[in-house]
Write an enzyme that holds these catalytic residues in place. Structure first.
Site, PDB file in Angstrom:
ATOM      1  N   HIS A 174      44.290  21.069  -3.948  1.00 30.76           N
ATOM      2  CA  HIS A 174      43.502  21.877  -4.909  1.00 30.76           C
ATOM      3  C   HIS A 174      42.406  21.075  -5.614  1.00 30.76           C
ATOM      4  CE1 HIS A 174      46.820  25.198  -5.452  1.00 30.76           C
ATOM      5  NE2 HIS A 174      46.463  25.019  -4.191  1.00 30.76           N
ATOM      6  N   HIS A 230      47.863  30.324   5.365  1.00 29.71           N
ATOM      7  CA  HIS A 230      46.855  31.161   4.689  1.00 29.71           C
ATOM      8  C   HIS A 230      45.432  30.693   4.955  1.00 29.71           C
ATOM      9  CE1 HIS A 230      46.142  28.505   1.129  1.00 29.71           C
ATOM     10  NE2 HIS A 230      47.422  28.230   1.197  1.00 29.71           N
ATOM     11  N   GLU A 245      46.178  33.975  -0.606  1.00 26.86           N
ATOM     12  CA  GLU A 245      47.471  33.412  -1.033  1.00 26.86           C
ATOM     13  C   GLU A 245      47.331  32.701  -2.364  1.00 26.86           C
ATOM     14  OE1 GLU A 245      50.561  30.334  -1.597  1.00 26.86           O
ATOM     15  OE2 GLU A 245      48.414  30.016  -1.366  1.00 26.86           O
ATOM     16  N   GLU A 246      46.242  31.914  -2.481  1.00 31.89           N
ATOM     17  CA  GLU A 246      46.107  31.016  -3.639  1.00 31.89           C
ATOM     18  C   GLU A 246      46.114  31.762  -4.969  1.00 31.89           C
ATOM     19  OE1 GLU A 246      46.478  28.029  -3.534  1.00 31.89           O
ATOM     20  OE2 GLU A 246      45.648  27.117  -1.747  1.00 31.89           O
ATOM     21  N   ASP A 277      52.518  25.506   5.050  1.00 33.95           N
ATOM     22  CA  ASP A 277      51.601  25.452   3.891  1.00 33.95           C
ATOM     23  C   ASP A 277      51.920  24.255   3.002  1.00 33.95           C
ATOM     24  OD1 ASP A 277      49.651  26.057   2.046  1.00 33.95           O
ATOM     25  OD2 ASP A 277      50.783  27.653   1.067  1.00 33.95           O
TER      26      ASP A 277
END
Ligand code: ZN
Ligand code: ZN
Length: 468
Positions: free
Chosen positions: A425, A282, A328-329, A354
Protein backbone atom coordinates in the site's frame (compact mmCIF):
# COMPACT_ATOMS: atom_id res chain seq x y z
CA UNK A 1 -7.47 -11.65 4.55
CA UNK A 2 -10.47 -9.88 5.96
CA UNK A 3 -11.69 -12.72 8.14
CA UNK A 4 -8.43 -12.84 10.01
CA UNK A 5 -8.49 -9.07 10.55
CA UNK A 6 -12.08 -9.06 11.68
CA UNK A 7 -11.18 -11.77 14.13
CA UNK A 8 -8.38 -9.59 15.38
CA UNK A 9 -10.72 -6.66 15.85
CA UNK A 10 -13.28 -8.75 17.64
CA UNK A 11 -10.65 -10.34 19.84
CA UNK A 12 -9.17 -7.01 20.74
CA UNK A 13 -9.09 -7.66 24.45
CA UNK A 14 -7.50 -11.08 23.97
CA UNK A 15 -4.02 -12.03 22.86
CA UNK A 16 -3.95 -12.70 19.14
CA UNK A 17 -4.96 -16.31 18.56
CA UNK A 18 -2.08 -18.64 17.92
CA UNK A 19 -2.32 -19.46 14.23
CA UNK A 20 0.35 -22.10 14.19
CA UNK A 21 -1.54 -25.17 15.24
CA UNK A 22 0.91 -27.94 14.56
CA UNK A 23 -0.47 -30.74 12.47
CA UNK A 24 0.40 -34.36 12.59
CA UNK A 25 2.60 -35.06 9.58
CA UNK A 26 0.34 -35.80 6.62
CA UNK A 27 0.20 -39.44 5.57
CA UNK A 28 2.67 -39.67 2.70
CA UNK A 29 0.81 -40.29 -0.53
CA UNK A 30 2.36 -41.27 -3.85
CA UNK A 31 2.76 -38.36 -6.25
CA UNK A 32 1.18 -38.86 -9.68
CA UNK A 33 4.06 -38.48 -12.21
CA UNK A 34 1.83 -36.31 -14.40
CA UNK A 35 1.27 -33.93 -11.49
CA UNK A 36 4.98 -33.86 -10.70
CA UNK A 37 5.75 -33.05 -14.31
CA UNK A 38 3.28 -30.15 -14.33
CA UNK A 39 4.71 -28.87 -11.05
CA UNK A 40 8.30 -29.00 -12.23
CA UNK A 41 7.54 -27.41 -15.59
CA UNK A 42 5.84 -24.52 -13.76
CA UNK A 43 9.17 -23.66 -12.15
CA UNK A 44 10.09 -22.28 -15.59
CA UNK A 45 6.87 -20.28 -15.96
CA UNK A 46 7.06 -16.91 -17.67
CA UNK A 47 3.33 -16.21 -18.00
CA UNK A 48 2.84 -14.87 -14.47
CA UNK A 49 5.69 -12.40 -14.73
CA UNK A 50 4.43 -11.34 -18.15
CA UNK A 51 1.02 -10.57 -16.64
CA UNK A 52 2.46 -8.56 -13.73
CA UNK A 53 4.82 -6.70 -16.03
CA UNK A 54 2.07 -6.01 -18.56
CA UNK A 55 -0.54 -4.85 -16.07
CA UNK A 56 1.87 -2.60 -14.17
CA UNK A 57 3.36 -1.17 -17.36
CA UNK A 58 0.30 -0.76 -19.58
CA UNK A 59 -2.25 0.16 -16.89
CA UNK A 60 -0.44 1.02 -13.66
CA UNK A 61 -2.45 2.08 -10.63
CA UNK A 62 -6.11 0.99 -10.80
CA UNK A 63 -8.03 2.53 -7.94
CA UNK A 64 -11.43 0.90 -7.48
CA UNK A 65 -14.30 2.44 -9.40
CA UNK A 66 -12.14 4.83 -11.38
CA UNK A 67 -11.48 5.04 -15.09
CA UNK A 68 -8.09 3.40 -14.40
CA UNK A 69 -9.75 0.31 -12.98
CA UNK A 70 -12.02 0.22 -16.04
CA UNK A 71 -8.94 0.25 -18.27
CA UNK A 72 -7.54 -2.60 -16.19
CA UNK A 73 -10.71 -4.64 -16.89
CA UNK A 74 -10.39 -3.99 -20.62
CA UNK A 75 -6.75 -5.03 -20.44
CA UNK A 76 -7.61 -8.12 -18.40
CA UNK A 77 -10.32 -9.33 -20.81
CA UNK A 78 -7.97 -8.96 -23.78
CA UNK A 79 -5.13 -10.68 -21.93
CA UNK A 80 -7.18 -13.63 -20.70
CA UNK A 81 -8.63 -14.17 -24.19
CA UNK A 82 -5.16 -14.01 -25.70
CA UNK A 83 -3.99 -16.62 -23.19
CA UNK A 84 -6.67 -18.96 -24.55
CA UNK A 85 -9.24 -19.02 -21.73
CA UNK A 86 -12.93 -19.68 -22.40
CA UNK A 87 -15.98 -17.66 -21.32
CA UNK A 88 -13.93 -14.53 -20.67
CA UNK A 89 -16.09 -11.63 -19.58
CA UNK A 90 -16.38 -8.60 -17.36
CA UNK A 91 -19.29 -8.42 -14.91
CA UNK A 92 -20.05 -4.84 -13.85
CA UNK A 93 -21.59 -3.49 -10.65
CA UNK A 94 -21.75 -0.06 -9.10
CA UNK A 95 -20.06 1.17 -5.93
CA UNK A 96 -19.29 4.41 -4.07
CA UNK A 97 -15.94 5.87 -5.06
CA UNK A 98 -13.40 7.81 -2.98
CA UNK A 99 -10.53 9.73 -4.58
CA UNK A 100 -7.41 11.21 -3.05
CA UNK A 101 -6.74 14.96 -2.96
CA UNK A 102 -3.95 17.08 -1.59
CA UNK A 103 -2.16 15.71 1.47
CA UNK A 104 0.26 17.68 3.63
CA UNK A 105 1.07 17.97 7.29
CA UNK A 106 3.52 19.75 9.55
CA UNK A 107 4.24 20.23 13.20
CA UNK A 108 3.74 23.95 13.79
CA UNK A 109 5.07 23.99 17.34
CA UNK A 110 7.15 23.49 19.41
CA UNK A 111 9.51 21.98 16.76
CA UNK A 112 8.32 23.09 13.31
CA UNK A 113 8.91 20.27 10.82
CA UNK A 114 7.19 18.91 7.73
CA UNK A 115 5.71 15.41 7.90
CA UNK A 116 5.14 12.77 5.23
CA UNK A 117 1.72 11.17 5.25
CA UNK A 118 -1.02 9.82 2.99
CA UNK A 119 -4.80 9.79 3.37
CA UNK A 120 -6.62 6.59 4.24
CA UNK A 121 -9.40 5.43 1.94
CA UNK A 122 -12.74 6.95 2.99
CA UNK A 123 -10.94 9.75 4.88
CA UNK A 124 -12.93 12.94 5.29
CA UNK A 125 -11.46 16.28 4.22
CA UNK A 126 -10.04 19.23 6.10
CA UNK A 127 -10.96 22.73 4.95
CA UNK A 128 -8.93 23.59 1.84
CA UNK A 129 -6.73 25.87 3.95
CA UNK A 130 -6.14 23.04 6.43
CA UNK A 131 -6.84 22.31 10.05
CA UNK A 132 -4.56 23.27 12.94
CA UNK A 133 -4.98 21.69 16.37
CA UNK A 134 -3.20 20.14 19.30
CA UNK A 135 -2.16 16.50 18.90
CA UNK A 136 -3.21 13.84 21.40
CA UNK A 137 -0.43 11.22 21.23
CA UNK A 138 -1.10 7.54 21.97
CA UNK A 139 1.65 5.00 21.36
CA UNK A 140 -0.77 2.08 21.16
CA UNK A 141 -4.36 1.47 20.17
CA UNK A 142 -5.03 0.26 23.71
CA UNK A 143 -3.90 3.60 25.20
CA UNK A 144 -6.20 5.39 22.76
CA UNK A 145 -9.13 3.18 23.67
CA UNK A 146 -8.53 3.65 27.40
CA UNK A 147 -8.11 7.44 27.27
CA UNK A 148 -11.03 9.60 28.43
CA UNK A 149 -13.04 11.42 25.76
CA UNK A 150 -11.75 14.70 27.19
CA UNK A 151 -8.26 13.76 25.96
CA UNK A 152 -9.58 13.22 22.44
CA UNK A 153 -12.29 15.79 21.82
CA UNK A 154 -11.19 18.74 19.71
CA UNK A 155 -7.75 17.22 19.03
CA UNK A 156 -5.91 15.60 16.17
CA UNK A 157 -5.44 12.08 17.51
CA UNK A 158 -2.19 10.23 16.83
CA UNK A 159 -2.03 6.45 17.35
CA UNK A 160 1.22 4.48 16.96
CA UNK A 161 0.48 0.76 17.34
CA UNK A 162 3.73 -0.32 15.68
CA UNK A 163 3.76 -3.40 13.46
CA UNK A 164 6.46 -6.10 13.56
CA UNK A 165 7.15 -8.38 10.58
CA UNK A 166 5.74 -11.91 10.86
CA UNK A 167 6.03 -14.78 8.42
CA UNK A 168 2.30 -15.46 8.47
CA UNK A 169 1.32 -11.80 8.32
CA UNK A 170 -0.78 -12.01 11.48
CA UNK A 171 0.74 -8.81 12.87
CA UNK A 172 -1.19 -6.94 10.17
CA UNK A 173 -4.45 -7.76 11.90
CA UNK A 174 -3.08 -6.93 15.31
CA UNK A 175 -1.57 -3.55 14.40
CA UNK A 176 -3.99 -2.77 11.60
CA UNK A 177 -6.95 -2.33 13.92
CA UNK A 178 -5.70 1.25 14.42
CA UNK A 179 -6.42 1.87 10.76
CA UNK A 180 -9.46 -0.35 10.19
CA UNK A 181 -11.60 1.11 12.98
CA UNK A 182 -9.49 3.80 14.73
CA UNK A 183 -10.72 6.83 12.76
CA UNK A 184 -14.37 5.82 13.16
CA UNK A 185 -13.94 5.53 16.92
CA UNK A 186 -12.01 8.81 17.10
CA UNK A 187 -14.75 10.56 15.10
CA UNK A 188 -17.44 9.28 17.41
CA UNK A 189 -15.45 10.54 20.40
CA UNK A 190 -15.13 14.06 19.01
CA UNK A 191 -11.64 14.07 17.48
CA UNK A 192 -11.06 16.59 14.68
CA UNK A 193 -8.83 14.22 12.73
CA UNK A 194 -6.72 11.10 13.15
CA UNK A 195 -3.20 10.31 12.04
CA UNK A 196 -1.77 6.86 12.60
CA UNK A 197 1.66 5.33 12.27
CA UNK A 198 1.62 3.48 8.95
CA UNK A 199 0.61 -0.15 9.19
CA UNK A 200 3.91 -1.31 7.73
CA UNK A 201 7.21 -2.92 8.66
CA UNK A 202 9.68 -0.63 6.87
CA UNK A 203 11.53 2.41 8.14
CA UNK A 204 11.29 4.53 5.01
CA UNK A 205 9.43 7.79 4.42
CA UNK A 206 6.83 5.97 2.37
CA UNK A 207 3.46 6.06 4.13
CA UNK A 208 1.07 3.12 3.77
CA UNK A 209 -2.49 3.85 2.73
CA UNK A 210 -5.43 1.46 3.11
CA UNK A 211 -9.11 1.65 3.75
CA UNK A 212 -10.77 2.75 6.93
CA UNK A 213 -14.46 2.57 7.72
CA UNK A 214 -16.72 4.97 9.52
CA UNK A 215 -19.81 3.49 11.15
CA UNK A 216 -23.22 4.38 9.76
CA UNK A 217 -24.23 7.82 11.00
CA UNK A 218 -20.69 8.91 11.95
CA UNK A 219 -19.38 11.82 9.87
CA UNK A 220 -15.95 10.90 8.47
CA UNK A 221 -13.06 12.91 9.86
CA UNK A 222 -9.76 13.46 8.04
CA UNK A 223 -7.67 10.31 8.52
CA UNK A 224 -4.14 9.63 7.34
CA UNK A 225 -1.08 7.44 7.89
CA UNK A 226 2.33 8.95 8.66
CA UNK A 227 5.44 7.25 7.38
CA UNK A 228 7.10 5.21 10.13
CA UNK A 229 10.02 7.68 10.59
CA UNK A 230 7.55 10.56 10.85
CA UNK A 231 5.50 8.64 13.41
CA UNK A 232 8.65 8.05 15.46
CA UNK A 233 9.40 11.76 15.18
CA UNK A 234 5.98 12.66 16.63
CA UNK A 235 6.55 10.27 19.53
CA UNK A 236 10.02 11.70 20.19
CA UNK A 237 8.63 15.23 20.18
CA UNK A 238 5.81 14.24 22.50
CA UNK A 239 8.32 12.70 24.91
CA UNK A 240 9.70 16.23 25.47
CA UNK A 241 6.48 16.96 27.35
CA UNK A 242 5.30 20.10 25.54
CA UNK A 243 1.98 20.26 23.65
CA UNK A 244 2.33 19.53 19.91
CA UNK A 245 0.38 21.51 17.35
CA UNK A 246 -0.12 20.05 13.89
CA UNK A 247 -1.40 21.57 10.68
CA UNK A 248 -3.10 19.05 8.41
CA UNK A 249 -4.31 19.50 4.83
CA UNK A 250 -6.26 16.55 3.36
CA UNK A 251 -8.72 17.11 0.52
CA UNK A 252 -10.00 13.71 -0.67
CA UNK A 253 -13.55 13.44 -1.98
CA UNK A 254 -16.35 10.93 -2.32
CA UNK A 255 -17.45 11.22 -5.96
CA UNK A 256 -20.57 9.06 -5.78
CA UNK A 257 -21.46 5.76 -7.42
CA UNK A 258 -19.35 4.54 -10.34
CA UNK A 259 -18.91 1.32 -12.25
CA UNK A 260 -16.51 -1.36 -11.11
CA UNK A 261 -16.46 -5.03 -12.10
CA UNK A 262 -15.05 -8.54 -11.88
CA UNK A 263 -13.26 -10.22 -14.77
CA UNK A 264 -13.89 -13.94 -15.18
CA UNK A 265 -12.25 -16.64 -17.31
CA UNK A 266 -12.63 -20.39 -17.38
CA UNK A 267 -11.03 -23.68 -18.21
CA UNK A 268 -14.20 -25.75 -18.73
CA UNK A 269 -14.26 -29.12 -17.02
CA UNK A 270 -15.45 -32.41 -18.47
CA UNK A 271 -18.00 -33.08 -15.70
CA UNK A 272 -20.33 -30.13 -15.05
CA UNK A 273 -21.81 -31.86 -11.97
CA UNK A 274 -18.39 -32.04 -10.28
CA UNK A 275 -18.42 -28.35 -9.46
CA UNK A 276 -16.18 -25.34 -9.87
CA UNK A 277 -12.70 -24.70 -8.52
CA UNK A 278 -12.47 -20.94 -7.99
CA UNK A 279 -9.06 -19.25 -7.97
CA UNK A 280 -8.01 -15.63 -8.28
CA UNK A 281 -6.92 -12.39 -6.75
CA UNK A 282 -7.94 -8.76 -7.05
CA UNK A 283 -7.47 -6.57 -10.08
CA UNK A 284 -7.83 -3.20 -8.35
CA UNK A 285 -4.93 -1.56 -6.50
CA UNK A 286 -4.25 1.47 -4.39
CA UNK A 287 -3.45 4.62 -6.30
CA UNK A 288 0.04 5.35 -4.94
CA UNK A 289 1.87 2.81 -7.11
CA UNK A 290 1.35 0.15 -9.75
CA UNK A 291 0.11 -2.55 -7.38
CA UNK A 292 2.66 -5.17 -8.45
CA UNK A 293 2.62 -7.19 -5.23
CA UNK A 294 -0.91 -6.15 -4.26
CA UNK A 295 -2.31 -7.74 -6.23
CA UNK A 296 -1.10 -7.99 -9.82
CA UNK A 297 0.98 -10.93 -8.57
CA UNK A 298 -2.06 -12.76 -7.22
CA UNK A 299 -4.08 -12.50 -10.40
CA UNK A 300 -0.99 -13.47 -12.39
CA UNK A 301 -0.05 -16.52 -10.30
CA UNK A 302 -3.54 -18.00 -10.36
CA UNK A 303 -4.15 -17.35 -14.06
CA UNK A 304 -0.73 -18.71 -15.02
CA UNK A 305 -1.41 -21.90 -13.06
CA UNK A 306 -4.85 -22.34 -14.66
CA UNK A 307 -3.30 -21.85 -18.10
CA UNK A 308 -0.80 -24.63 -17.37
CA UNK A 309 -3.66 -27.05 -16.71
CA UNK A 310 -5.50 -25.79 -19.81
CA UNK A 311 -2.39 -26.29 -21.97
CA UNK A 312 -1.54 -29.71 -20.53
CA UNK A 313 -3.61 -31.44 -23.18
CA UNK A 314 -5.92 -33.13 -20.69
CA UNK A 315 -9.24 -31.54 -19.86
CA UNK A 316 -9.74 -31.31 -16.07
CA UNK A 317 -12.77 -32.97 -14.52
CA UNK A 318 -13.89 -29.79 -12.78
CA UNK A 319 -14.19 -26.33 -14.29
CA UNK A 320 -11.41 -24.01 -13.16
CA UNK A 321 -12.76 -20.50 -12.86
CA UNK A 322 -10.28 -17.64 -12.63
CA UNK A 323 -11.73 -14.46 -11.12
CA UNK A 324 -9.92 -11.14 -11.06
CA UNK A 325 -12.04 -9.33 -8.51
CA UNK A 326 -12.72 -5.59 -8.62
CA UNK A 327 -12.62 -3.13 -5.72
CA UNK A 328 -11.21 -5.40 -3.03
CA UNK A 329 -9.09 -2.68 -1.44
CA UNK A 330 -11.96 -0.36 -0.66
CA UNK A 331 -14.36 -2.88 0.81
CA UNK A 332 -14.82 -6.11 -1.12
CA UNK A 333 -17.54 -4.91 -3.48
CA UNK A 334 -16.42 -7.37 -6.17
CA UNK A 335 -16.53 -10.27 -3.73
CA UNK A 336 -20.11 -9.49 -2.79
CA UNK A 337 -21.23 -9.01 -6.38
CA UNK A 338 -19.63 -12.32 -7.35
CA UNK A 339 -21.41 -14.15 -4.53
CA UNK A 340 -24.71 -12.48 -5.45
CA UNK A 341 -24.47 -13.59 -9.09
CA UNK A 342 -22.79 -16.96 -8.67
CA UNK A 343 -23.42 -18.09 -5.11
CA UNK A 344 -26.00 -20.66 -6.23
CA UNK A 345 -23.55 -22.43 -8.55
CA UNK A 346 -21.76 -25.43 -7.13
CA UNK A 347 -18.30 -24.30 -6.02
CA UNK A 348 -16.22 -27.04 -4.41
CA UNK A 349 -12.99 -25.20 -3.65
CA UNK A 350 -12.06 -21.52 -3.44
CA UNK A 351 -8.53 -20.16 -3.14
CA UNK A 352 -7.13 -16.67 -3.38
CA UNK A 353 -3.62 -15.25 -3.75
CA UNK A 354 -3.33 -11.85 -2.05
CA UNK A 355 -0.15 -11.67 -0.03
CA UNK A 356 2.39 -10.68 -2.65
CA UNK A 357 4.83 -12.73 -4.65
CA UNK A 358 7.32 -14.13 -2.15
CA UNK A 359 7.79 -17.87 -1.58
CA UNK A 360 4.89 -19.99 -0.49
CA UNK A 361 6.01 -21.65 2.77
CA UNK A 362 2.81 -23.32 3.95
CA UNK A 363 -0.50 -24.62 2.78
CA UNK A 364 -3.62 -25.14 4.83
CA UNK A 365 -7.04 -26.28 3.76
CA UNK A 366 -10.50 -27.17 4.91
CA UNK A 367 -10.50 -30.29 2.73
CA UNK A 368 -12.07 -32.75 5.13
CA UNK A 369 -14.21 -35.86 5.25
CA UNK A 370 -14.23 -37.53 1.85
CA UNK A 371 -11.84 -34.84 0.57
CA UNK A 372 -9.14 -35.42 3.21
CA UNK A 373 -7.11 -37.72 0.88
CA UNK A 374 -6.94 -34.83 -1.60
CA UNK A 375 -5.12 -32.74 1.03
CA UNK A 376 -2.77 -35.67 1.68
CA UNK A 377 -1.85 -35.98 -2.01
CA UNK A 378 -1.36 -32.24 -2.20
CA UNK A 379 0.92 -32.21 0.87
CA UNK A 380 3.17 -34.86 -0.68
CA UNK A 381 3.32 -33.17 -4.06
CA UNK A 382 4.27 -29.81 -2.51
CA UNK A 383 7.23 -31.11 -0.49
CA UNK A 384 9.79 -30.54 -3.28
CA UNK A 385 8.69 -26.87 -3.39
CA UNK A 386 9.62 -26.45 0.27
CA UNK A 387 6.00 -26.05 1.36
CA UNK A 388 4.81 -27.41 4.70
CA UNK A 389 1.29 -28.40 5.62
CA UNK A 390 -0.37 -27.51 8.92
CA UNK A 391 -3.89 -27.96 10.17
CA UNK A 392 -6.34 -25.10 10.33
CA UNK A 393 -7.02 -22.30 7.89
CA UNK A 394 -8.50 -22.73 4.46
CA UNK A 395 -10.49 -20.02 2.76
CA UNK A 396 -8.53 -16.97 3.79
CA UNK A 397 -9.05 -13.94 1.57
CA UNK A 398 -11.50 -11.09 1.35
CA UNK A 399 -12.56 -11.91 -2.20
CA UNK A 400 -13.49 -15.53 -1.61
CA UNK A 401 -14.91 -14.84 1.85
CA UNK A 402 -18.59 -14.64 0.84
CA UNK A 403 -18.35 -17.87 -1.21
CA UNK A 404 -16.40 -19.72 1.48
CA UNK A 405 -19.02 -18.64 4.01
CA UNK A 406 -21.57 -20.75 2.12
CA UNK A 407 -19.66 -23.94 3.00
CA UNK A 408 -17.14 -24.15 0.18
CA UNK A 409 -13.77 -25.73 1.02
CA UNK A 410 -10.86 -23.30 1.06
CA UNK A 411 -7.18 -23.80 0.29
CA UNK A 412 -4.58 -21.26 1.45
CA UNK A 413 -1.09 -20.91 0.08
CA UNK A 414 0.70 -18.71 2.59
CA UNK A 415 3.50 -16.67 1.14
CA UNK A 416 6.17 -15.38 3.46
CA UNK A 417 4.94 -12.00 4.67
CA UNK A 418 8.27 -11.05 6.24
CA UNK A 419 8.90 -8.27 3.71
CA UNK A 420 5.44 -7.91 2.17
CA UNK A 421 4.42 -5.17 4.58
CA UNK A 422 7.56 -3.14 3.87
CA UNK A 423 6.00 -1.82 0.67
CA UNK A 424 2.33 -2.91 0.89
CA UNK A 425 0.00 0.00 0.00
CA UNK A 426 2.93 2.38 -0.56
CA UNK A 427 4.38 4.25 -3.52
CA UNK A 428 6.98 1.47 -3.60
CA UNK A 429 4.60 -1.33 -4.62
CA UNK A 430 6.20 -1.63 -8.03
CA UNK A 431 7.47 -4.37 -10.32
CA UNK A 432 10.90 -4.18 -8.67
CA UNK A 433 9.43 -5.92 -5.61
CA UNK A 434 8.61 -9.06 -7.58
CA UNK A 435 11.31 -11.73 -7.59
CA UNK A 436 10.76 -13.79 -10.76
CA UNK A 437 12.09 -17.00 -9.16
CA UNK A 438 9.78 -16.73 -6.17
CA UNK A 439 6.88 -15.91 -8.48
CA UNK A 440 7.58 -19.17 -10.36
CA UNK A 441 7.56 -21.14 -7.11
CA UNK A 442 4.08 -19.71 -6.48
CA UNK A 443 2.91 -20.76 -9.94
CA UNK A 444 4.27 -24.25 -9.33
CA UNK A 445 2.35 -24.53 -6.05
CA UNK A 446 -0.92 -23.38 -7.61
CA UNK A 447 -0.43 -25.57 -10.68
CA UNK A 448 0.09 -28.59 -8.41
CA UNK A 449 -3.05 -27.72 -6.46
CA UNK A 450 -5.18 -27.32 -9.59
CA UNK A 451 -3.84 -30.51 -11.14
CA UNK A 452 -4.81 -32.49 -8.04
CA UNK A 453 -8.02 -30.76 -6.99
CA UNK A 454 -9.64 -30.23 -10.38
CA UNK A 455 -9.19 -33.91 -11.21
CA UNK A 456 -9.82 -35.45 -7.81
CA UNK A 457 -12.28 -38.38 -8.02
CA UNK A 458 -13.40 -37.75 -4.43
CA UNK A 459 -16.44 -35.70 -3.51
CA UNK A 460 -15.32 -32.32 -2.16
CA UNK A 461 -17.48 -30.34 0.23
CA UNK A 462 -19.65 -28.87 1.44
CA UNK A 463 -17.70 -28.22 4.64
CA UNK A 464 -19.01 -27.18 8.01
CA UNK A 465 -17.90 -23.61 8.61
CA UNK A 466 -15.94 -22.91 11.74
CA UNK A 467 -16.58 -19.49 13.15
CA UNK A 468 -13.36 -17.53 12.70
ZN1 ZN B 1 -4.67 -7.21 -1.71
ZN1 ZN C 1 -4.21 -4.29 -0.30
Amino acid sequence: MTNRFLAAILALALPFPALAQRAAPPVPAPVDPAVAALRDAALKDDVAYDIVEGLTTEVGQRLAGTEAEARARTWAVAKLKALGFQNVRSEPYRMPVWVRGEERAEIVSPFPQKLVLTALGNSGATPDAGLTAEVAVFKTFGEFMNAPDSAIKGRIVYVGNAMAPTQDGSSYGQSGVARFVGPGIAARRGALAMVIRSIGTDTHRTPHTGVTNFPEGVKPIPAAALSVPDAKLIEAMAARGKPLTMKLVLTPRQIGERESGNVIAEVPGSDPAAGIVLVGGHLDSWDLATGAIDDASGVAITAAAAKRIMDSGRRPRRTIRVVWFGSEEVGGFGARDYARRHGAERHVVAAESDLGADRVWRFQSSLEGSAAPVAGRLASALVPLGIVHTDGGGGDGADIGPIVATGVAGIDFNQSALRYFDTHHTADDTLDRVDPEMLRQNVAAWTTMLAIVADAPEEIGPVARKSH
